[in-house]
Scaffold this motif. Sequence first.
Motif, mmCIF file in Angstrom:
data_model
loop_
_atom_site.group_PDB
_atom_site.id
_atom_site.type_symbol
_atom_site.label_atom_id
_atom_site.label_comp_id
_atom_site.label_asym_id
_atom_site.label_seq_id
_atom_site.Cartn_x
_atom_site.Cartn_y
_atom_site.Cartn_z
ATOM 1 N N MET A 109 90.739 53.124 24.320
ATOM 2 C CA MET A 109 89.382 52.648 24.709
ATOM 3 C C MET A 109 88.548 53.980 25.357
ATOM 4 N N ARG A 110 87.227 53.875 25.206
ATOM 5 C CA ARG A 110 86.610 54.731 26.195
ATOM 6 C C ARG A 110 86.128 54.090 27.197
ATOM 7 N N GLY A 111 85.714 54.935 28.317
ATOM 8 C CA GLY A 111 85.153 54.107 29.304
ATOM 9 C C GLY A 111 84.062 53.266 29.423
ATOM 10 N N SER A 112 83.256 53.609 28.427
ATOM 11 C CA SER A 112 82.065 52.700 28.119
ATOM 12 C C SER A 112 82.392 51.299 27.724
ATOM 13 N N GLU A 113 83.656 51.278 27.060
ATOM 14 C CA GLU A 113 84.233 49.918 26.443
ATOM 15 C C GLU A 113 85.000 49.335 27.469
ATOM 16 N N ALA A 114 85.559 50.169 28.336
ATOM 17 C CA ALA A 114 86.417 49.608 29.290
ATOM 18 C C ALA A 114 86.022 49.252 30.591
ATOM 19 N N ASN A 115 84.944 49.760 30.973
ATOM 20 C CA ASN A 115 84.139 49.134 32.254
ATOM 21 C C ASN A 115 83.695 47.613 32.296
ATOM 22 N N ASP A 116 83.914 46.953 33.275
ATOM 23 C CA ASP A 116 83.433 45.652 33.226
ATOM 24 C C ASP A 116 82.069 45.729 34.073
ATOM 25 N N GLY A 117 80.848 45.565 33.424
ATOM 26 C CA GLY A 117 79.681 45.491 34.169
ATOM 27 C C GLY A 117 79.597 44.502 35.315
ATOM 28 N N LEU A 118 78.741 44.515 36.140
ATOM 29 C CA LEU A 118 78.636 43.706 37.443
ATOM 30 C C LEU A 118 77.369 42.953 37.095
ATOM 31 N N THR A 125 80.766 40.921 33.930
ATOM 32 C CA THR A 125 80.160 40.664 32.331
ATOM 33 C C THR A 125 81.442 40.349 31.410
ATOM 34 N N THR A 126 82.356 41.091 31.429
ATOM 35 C CA THR A 126 83.701 41.379 30.743
ATOM 36 C C THR A 126 84.898 41.479 31.722
ATOM 37 N N ASN A 127 86.123 41.247 31.282
ATOM 38 C CA ASN A 127 87.371 41.243 32.451
ATOM 39 C C ASN A 127 88.611 42.081 31.799
ATOM 40 N N HIS A 128 87.947 43.263 31.282
ATOM 41 C CA HIS A 128 88.871 44.129 30.766
ATOM 42 C C HIS A 128 90.034 44.657 31.990
ATOM 43 N N ASN A 129 89.541 44.677 33.028
ATOM 44 C CA ASN A 129 90.370 45.032 34.422
ATOM 45 C C ASN A 129 91.316 43.964 34.698
ATOM 46 N N GLY A 130 91.259 42.700 33.928
ATOM 47 C CA GLY A 130 91.977 41.695 34.582
ATOM 48 C C GLY A 130 91.888 41.163 36.242
ATOM 49 N N GLY A 131 90.759 41.194 36.650
ATOM 50 C CA GLY A 131 90.438 40.685 37.776
ATOM 51 C C GLY A 131 90.936 41.505 39.045
ATOM 52 N N ILE A 132 91.303 42.756 38.818
ATOM 53 C CA ILE A 132 91.523 43.709 39.784
ATOM 54 C C ILE A 132 91.025 45.125 39.493
ATOM 55 N N ASN A 133 90.564 45.429 40.855
ATOM 56 C CA ASN A 133 89.862 46.919 40.600
ATOM 57 C C ASN A 133 90.522 47.676 42.052
ATOM 58 N N GLY A 134 91.027 48.686 41.851
ATOM 59 C CA GLY A 134 91.635 49.638 42.863
ATOM 60 C C GLY A 134 92.503 48.738 43.739
ATOM 61 N N PRO A 184 77.713 48.937 43.397
ATOM 62 C CA PRO A 184 79.027 49.397 43.306
ATOM 63 C C PRO A 184 79.214 49.807 41.748
ATOM 64 N N ARG A 185 80.116 50.613 41.383
ATOM 65 C CA ARG A 185 80.243 51.381 40.239
ATOM 66 C C ARG A 185 81.164 50.260 39.373
ATOM 67 N N PRO A 186 80.843 50.006 38.108
ATOM 68 C CA PRO A 186 81.866 49.407 37.498
ATOM 69 C C PRO A 186 83.084 50.101 37.131
ATOM 70 N N GLY A 187 84.053 49.239 37.110
ATOM 71 C CA GLY A 187 85.424 49.885 36.611
ATOM 72 C C GLY A 187 85.968 50.712 38.177
ATOM 73 N N PRO A 216 90.606 54.710 30.504
ATOM 74 C CA PRO A 216 89.724 55.564 30.601
ATOM 75 C C PRO A 216 89.010 55.664 32.073
ATOM 76 N N THR A 217 88.766 57.081 32.234
ATOM 77 C CA THR A 217 87.908 57.208 33.742
ATOM 78 C C THR A 217 86.781 56.525 33.919
ATOM 79 N N PRO A 218 86.697 55.575 34.850
ATOM 80 C CA PRO A 218 85.460 54.685 34.883
ATOM 81 C C PRO A 218 84.042 55.366 35.058
ATOM 82 N N SER A 219 84.181 56.517 35.727
ATOM 83 C CA SER A 219 82.953 57.371 36.005
ATOM 84 C C SER A 219 82.304 57.931 34.674
ATOM 85 N N ILE A 220 81.502 57.159 34.262
ATOM 86 C CA ILE A 220 80.699 57.758 32.923
ATOM 87 C C ILE A 220 79.228 57.858 32.901
#
Lengths: 362, 362, 362, 362
Positions: free
Chosen positions: A255-264, A274-283, B98-101, B299-303
Amino acid sequence: MKNTFGSSVTMTLFGESHGSEIGVVLDGVAPGLLIDEDFIRSQLYLRRPHGKISTARVEDDPFRIVSGVFEGRTTGTPICILIPNTNTRSGDYSKGLPRPGHADYTAECKYHGYQDYRGGGHFSGRLTAPIVAAGAIALMMLRKNGIEIGTHIKTLAGIEDRPFGHLQTDIELLGDALFPVLRESSALAMQQAIEQAAQDGDSVGGVLETAVIGMPCGVGEPWFDTVEGVLSHALFSIPAVKGVEFGEGFAFADMRGSEANDGLRAVGGKVVTTTNHNGGINGGITNGMPILFRCAVKPTPSIFCEQDSVNLQTMQNETLTLKGRHDPAIIHRARVVVDSITALVLWDFLAQRFGTDFADID
Amino acid sequence: MKNTFGSSVTMTLFGESHGSEIGVVLDGVAPGLLIDEDFIRSQLYLRRPHGKISTARVEDDPFRIVSGVFEGRTTGTPICILIPNTNTRSGDYSKGLPRPGHADYTAECKYHGYQDYRGGGHFSGRLTAPIVAAGAIALMMLRKNGIEIGTHIKTLAGIEDRPFGHLQTDIELLGDALFPVLRESSALAMQQAIEQAAQDGDSVGGVLETAVIGMPCGVGEPWFDTVEGVLSHALFSIPAVKGVEFGEGFAFADMRGSEANDGLRAVGGKVVTTTNHNGGINGGITNGMPILFRCAVKPTPSIFCEQDSVNLQTMQNETLTLKGRHDPAIIHRARVVVDSITALVLWDFLAQRFGTDFADID
Amino acid sequence: MKNTFGSSVTMTLFGESHGSEIGVVLDGVAPGLLIDEDFIRSQLYLRRPHGKISTARVEDDPFRIVSGVFEGRTTGTPICILIPNTNTRSGDYSKGLPRPGHADYTAECKYHGYQDYRGGGHFSGRLTAPIVAAGAIALMMLRKNGIEIGTHIKTLAGIEDRPFGHLQTDIELLGDALFPVLRESSALAMQQAIEQAAQDGDSVGGVLETAVIGMPCGVGEPWFDTVEGVLSHALFSIPAVKGVEFGEGFAFADMRGSEANDGLRAVGGKVVTTTNHNGGINGGITNGMPILFRCAVKPTPSIFCEQDSVNLQTMQNETLTLKGRHDPAIIHRARVVVDSITALVLWDFLAQRFGTDFADID
Amino acid sequence: MKNTFGSSVTMTLFGESHGSEIGVVLDGVAPGLLIDEDFIRSQLYLRRPHGKISTARVEDDPFRIVSGVFEGRTTGTPICILIPNTNTRSGDYSKGLPRPGHADYTAECKYHGYQDYRGGGHFSGRLTAPIVAAGAIALMMLRKNGIEIGTHIKTLAGIEDRPFGHLQTDIELLGDALFPVLRESSALAMQQAIEQAAQDGDSVGGVLETAVIGMPCGVGEPWFDTVEGVLSHALFSIPAVKGVEFGEGFAFADMRGSEANDGLRAVGGKVVTTTNHNGGINGGITNGMPILFRCAVKPTPSIFCEQDSVNLQTMQNETLTLKGRHDPAIIHRARVVVDSITALVLWDFLAQRFGTDFADID
């Protein structure tokens, strides 16, 4: 810590496949939680082998709570749960020839031959029974606080279940299903694949997928005690689990970052993604969305084909043909172990964050 | 334990992206180990961004060993390593959106808005620099004891590297490569994919694959402190790692037991396996074969695309367009972090098993 | 960790005074140690009440080793030991009125009234029985490695025993004495004092003094995990212990440095100290001389005089007159608990320093 | 864990007497606490030597907070505090001859001669400076929550201070006194005793007594993590502390139960004890009364008389006459270390019990 896991809520595991009892000590439990022994029993029932797709070693698991529960409620002091081993056939096991894919040889290396080798000894999948008993208490605690966990077989022998849909509904659907699959046709195909493997004296593996709803945001630690790190640490305890991934997991690789990031987005005064690609966990920390992860479960190593082994006394190559009663698949039985481990880990995180009495127990 | 990891050999991490220094305290090190500062420097060099495929924030990482080393050797007491932050542009960061991802929103939940938000603060990938410095010491210790670790990019943006072949040779080959890939044509294709993503203001992910040779058998614990469990716990500390699998990992799902089991043979008075599907670990314990595992790197979330976010002060939906210097891929830089974490974890296992002075340090 | 103690060798305690069983899980034990069940029995015998100077609640302590021992030897996996509670009279206890000097009121605060109050519940001195069983295994291990531990009653009700003389001889002398005193006339006077207190419905305290011989030098950690720190941590687990001092301890307060320092001399190629005011420990680390420490044991709080208490339901002041069977002194029974705790802690230090297999087990 | 202490709130210590810096990493701190750097400075001032009764090595301790504080408040992530070593005279130290009463010989045993021997290296009392800096933050946190700690010199060289009276008043009185004694005439006599010892090239010890007010009841754990156990564990970290007692401590030895028990009374809807012989702790758990304990502090081992030692290179007996700058007493400087350690331990207990955000920080 070797057989103890957890920080504020801890679990200590003991026992061997052919000893008199196996058990667990669960410590750090908030006082006052009503213990539903029937629920523990029903969870143990899910773990137990059933029908043609499982081992013929069936045990009743008449557990005993030895401590930590008084007048039906937790006291806050350690809960020891004992489960007797009854249906053992030690004659099926001998020490000389380590079984491929099992811990027989590594146990020999670590314990210099003093390990109890009968039925895999301390390494036996039988020890997941006390984990399930302890996990049942964790699940009760989480439910009282609005947190629900559900696991289905996502893949088995190349056969796919349907993906998770509405999580609340799917978790209920999985409930106390003996074969935890969301789409009936997939369930039938999977069971046929298991029976076919059994007929071939062989076994199959698969992937379990888990969803957790209701976890508050802000739980977990940066760096070393991430929710992913601690959960995977515990999940790899389950015999046969050889991979753990969160959210898109290994699919992130393409995936690319633009597909992987979950918008807020703000919804009703609350931040959601808006999506949950990160499975509910960031950092490493929960973001309030459902936690989603998958465990790879390898095929049961106990198979009936002739296999290469080494006689450790003589150091001669020999061939090994297993006797005994074995599972052609354990993935359907492993799901309740995954739920249990998950519940115990999340409860521990909550107790560390909000204190040992965090819970609404009534 | 929040920012401390390990049992006998422990690492404590501190610092923020835009603070004066970041650092690590490494404790439990055997006394007398000769410290090669050039090796630490060369490992930090591998982690640093280089060329068009990385961020333009390049720092020299002039680390300082503040304690625990005397007359060029470890003393046995805690080693604190400090690395200054020099090339910071705090103006690029603001708190509201907050930055997505990223961990921005979860940090807000956990720390109630008191976190240092500049450059990701404590969550910044910058904190992998002290991990690499500590890991370099672990790698030195393991090498003196015949244990070698190597990691390559197995997949990136759909492009595959060749599989591991002769491990000793491949580990040497990877050595100090800035872009750790075994087949040159794959390396070129991957780098092009990264540059393309960079031009698109986007980013790519991939899979890292690691091999460890020379580990003795009988190391690790049954159940909770399995080698898989502890390694994965630590590996998920690496920002962007969202999956960890051992041996065949998720590929086990489609295998039968007869394909998955590794037969045992006696070779020269030693037990080896005929295949290594289990990645050198059975029942959580090393079997003396190479340890093999893979990490999924998102993928790196900073896009630089426009993304959905929420203004946390006003709770209004807004769009966010990042400024600043960012990596279109971090997987090639992450490999030295994987090697470092792996070395630290295995060293800790060895010290627990064989004692704090286990090592042959000369 | 709440009811688990130790790093490499750990002990997890569970149970209540009036539950079905109490027990302990001992983990991290080297494999292959021959278990002498008679020795465990004889240690439990020392802990048991005997004669007029103890409670009339006498139990046989028919322990069961549930796991971790196979064919008479340790396997290296967790050892669970269960001891049934048989001689309970729950009717002697009621919940309303906390007993002064006991944990009744603090348990109420901590567990919000859900604690098992019968016989002190989880706080009962009865739980020292499993500690003694685990400690017996530790003592066996240490003995095989030339380390011996002995404890005598130094003071009781103002009556002094003679000081330690030749330690090897005195440790043997104390061996399996039910009343561990070095000078017979002191023993008689002390026993009379206990009987007198019993007649008065009252109780007495005292001081236990412990010597450990055979510990190698260089064991322990600077700063937080000093031998003094970890030992005292564990010793304060023993109910009624309210003070711990090493070497001269509180007597250092009136000494000058020139009196307190222990000079160093070379004897037979080994460094020894000319005196042992520091009790075998400098900077938290063993120096190879005998370890010497003392524990203050408060008088048993269960006495038969009328005492002030508060009815926690009504919050009214009331007076309390105890019924039941109680010890007018527990110090002579506590000595085997001190020996056990000491053995467990020192074993853990040795396993951390020299590895889990450090021991010569044959 | 070697140089890390604590469960939820942890402290990791590093550095050597003659290294460039010493420091501490404090982790688990609730976010948002306002950091008063002047208070840290004033606490370090109390630890620093002053006047004739202390060493002439005086350092300004210009600490630097490297991480974990942002815009004047804690962020919730690890706080690293660095203190430079400036006033070092390494020439005063040589390696060959271990100083009696110091850790020189035990460090040699543990670290095989690789330790930094200059000024005691990692064992130097100098490392209490970062503990005091971390402790200052703990004291700020506790004060915001109504908990106050005070310590006085109870005895020094046979001279007694008056006992604690009204605790709130006495704790304020002790406040920032450089010589923490409650009765002025005792202070003068004690200081004369120290000066006399200094003139004799000798040193003195004493007893520190500590009171804590405002701790809620129900904090601490039964058995292993008692308040007494964990506090003593940490207190024995302080160089020269060789005994710790709670409440009546060793004086319990000569008391009867009827004198030792603290009756319970209801006062204003709250349960209090009529006496406080148990020092605010029953069964290892706080009862809401003031916590009272005492630490025995041995005389400083650095004295100027000729002493017996052994040349570790030649293994020949030699005599040692110290040079350098040393304290004839450190007890008055140790009190702020006791307060600091106490605050850190109690804060950790509160965070475990009530969660990491338990505190009212405003």
